[in-house]
Design a protein around this motif. Sequence first.
Motif, PDB file in Angstrom:
ATOM      1  N   GLU A 179     -26.702  31.698  -0.320  1.00 19.83           N
ATOM      2  CA  GLU A 179     -26.539  32.176   1.064  1.00 19.83           C
ATOM      3  C   GLU A 179     -25.389  31.458   1.769  1.00 19.83           C
ATOM      4  OE1 GLU A 179     -27.947  34.765   2.775  1.00 19.83           O
ATOM      5  OE2 GLU A 179     -28.721  35.245   0.790  1.00 19.83           O
ATOM      6  N   GLU A 180     -25.302  30.149   1.588  1.00 17.02           N
ATOM      7  CA  GLU A 180     -24.232  29.404   2.256  1.00 17.02           C
ATOM      8  C   GLU A 180     -22.859  29.797   1.736  1.00 17.02           C
ATOM      9  OE1 GLU A 180     -22.739  24.881   3.185  1.00 17.02           O
ATOM     10  OE2 GLU A 180     -24.843  25.407   3.443  1.00 17.02           O
ATOM     11  N   LEU A 181     -22.766  30.062   0.451  1.00 15.82           N
ATOM     12  CA  LEU A 181     -21.459  30.370  -0.136  1.00 15.82           C
ATOM     13  C   LEU A 181     -21.034  31.820   0.073  1.00 15.82           C
ATOM     14  CD1 LEU A 181     -21.684  28.253  -3.403  1.00 15.82           C
ATOM     15  CD2 LEU A 181     -20.440  27.723  -1.294  1.00 15.82           C
ATOM     16  N   LYS A 182     -21.935  32.674   0.535  1.00 15.33           N
ATOM     17  CA  LYS A 182     -21.587  34.078   0.791  1.00 15.33           C
ATOM     18  C   LYS A 182     -20.468  34.206   1.824  1.00 15.33           C
ATOM     19  CE  LYS A 182     -25.681  36.749  -0.363  1.00 15.33           C
ATOM     20  NZ  LYS A 182     -26.799  37.541   0.173  1.00 15.33           N
ATOM     21  N   VAL A 183     -20.409  33.286   2.753  1.00 17.00           N
ATOM     22  CA  VAL A 183     -19.402  33.359   3.827  1.00 17.00           C
ATOM     23  C   VAL A 183     -18.188  32.483   3.503  1.00 17.00           C
ATOM     24  CG1 VAL A 183     -21.055  33.966   5.625  1.00 17.00           C
ATOM     25  CG2 VAL A 183     -20.583  31.551   5.145  1.00 17.00           C
ATOM     26  N   SER A 184     -17.965  32.255   2.219  1.00 19.56           N
ATOM     27  CA  SER A 184     -16.826  31.423   1.793  1.00 19.56           C
ATOM     28  C   SER A 184     -16.008  32.175   0.754  1.00 19.56           C
ATOM     29  CB  SER A 184     -17.336  30.107   1.190  1.00 19.56           C
ATOM     30  OG  SER A 184     -17.890  30.337  -0.098  1.00 19.56           O
ATOM     31  N   ASN A 185     -14.979  31.530   0.260  1.00 25.16           N
ATOM     32  CA  ASN A 185     -14.150  32.108  -0.799  1.00 25.16           C
ATOM     33  C   ASN A 185     -14.641  31.714  -2.193  1.00 25.16           C
ATOM     34  OD1 ASN A 185     -12.383  33.362   1.008  1.00 25.16           O
ATOM     35  ND2 ASN A 185     -11.250  31.454   1.298  1.00 25.16           N
ATOM     36  N   ILE A 186     -15.790  31.050  -2.260  1.00 27.74           N
ATOM     37  CA  ILE A 186     -16.334  30.605  -3.541  1.00 27.74           C
ATOM     38  C   ILE A 186     -17.221  31.707  -4.115  1.00 27.74           C
ATOM     39  CG2 ILE A 186     -17.665  28.808  -4.724  1.00 27.74           C
ATOM     40  CD1 ILE A 186     -15.005  27.905  -3.232  1.00 27.74           C
ATOM     41  N   GLU A 187     -16.944  32.087  -5.356  1.00 27.38           N
ATOM     42  CA  GLU A 187     -17.724  33.128  -6.024  1.00 27.38           C
ATOM     43  C   GLU A 187     -18.852  32.496  -6.835  1.00 27.38           C
ATOM     44  OE1 GLU A 187     -17.383  36.304  -9.710  1.00 27.38           O
ATOM     45  OE2 GLU A 187     -15.576  35.276  -9.021  1.00 27.38           O
ATOM     46  N   VAL A 188     -20.057  32.967  -6.611  1.00 23.52           N
ATOM     47  CA  VAL A 188     -21.180  32.577  -7.463  1.00 23.52           C
ATOM     48  C   VAL A 188     -21.250  33.639  -8.554  1.00 23.52           C
ATOM     49  CG1 VAL A 188     -23.657  32.143  -7.625  1.00 23.52           C
ATOM     50  CG2 VAL A 188     -22.404  31.474  -5.547  1.00 23.52           C
ATOM     51  N   ALA A 189     -20.772  33.280  -9.746  1.00 21.94           N
ATOM     52  CA  ALA A 189     -20.674  34.237 -10.854  1.00 21.94           C
ATOM     53  C   ALA A 189     -22.054  34.629 -11.383  1.00 21.94           C
ATOM     54  CB  ALA A 189     -19.829  33.652 -11.979  1.00 21.94           C
ATOM     55  N   TYR A 190     -22.964  33.649 -11.473  1.00 21.86           N
ATOM     56  CA  TYR A 190     -24.314  33.907 -11.967  1.00 21.86           C
ATOM     57  C   TYR A 190     -25.177  32.682 -11.738  1.00 21.86           C
ATOM     58  CZ  TYR A 190     -22.575  31.424 -16.149  1.00 21.86           C
ATOM     59  OH  TYR A 190     -22.021  30.512 -17.006  1.00 21.86           O
ATOM     60  N   GLY A 191     -26.481  32.886 -11.905  1.00 16.61           N
ATOM     61  CA  GLY A 191     -27.439  31.794 -11.839  1.00 16.61           C
ATOM     62  C   GLY A 191     -28.009  31.543 -13.214  1.00 16.61           C
TER      63      GLY A 191
END
Length: 158
Positions: free
Chosen positions: A86-98
């Motif tokens: 949730e925190e990284l959704k508003v950033s330029n960081i991509e969460v590729a997978y969990g």
Amino acid sequence: MKKGLISFISGIVGAVVGAGTISKIMGRSLANKKNMSDKHLALFLMMNQWVKVKQEDKNISEYFEENNIKRIAIYGMSYVGERLIEELKVSNIEVAYGIDREAKALNMDVEVVTLDDDLKEVDAVVVTAITFFEEIAEKLEKKLECPIISLEDILFEI
């Protein structure tokens, strides 16, 4: 008379053995509760640090940007993993997978795999499971050639 004595001795032996078994079970139960207590204290302290970071108007994405990390995987998709997504959704960081042992049972905004699956290359893996970080990092290092970082370390480094 012998039959009564044998029954009596058998009863005492049974009680002693039973008490020993109960003592072992209670000892394991107590140790398990202590481990869970330690785990939850560590999680509480980490989350407290996260709140402090937010109160200082800082964001976890700053750590990644400063270290040229653009694409991450998150190990541990429970509450902490969800908050990180949730925190990284508003950033330029991509969460590729969990990555999580219970991948098939989870319904997340990102793909979730297990350690047994093929892991796609990322710039870093962030481990949210702080109490088993060393063991998890060791397993991840065998599968990926990127930094394996504890979320706790990130929060104290920002």
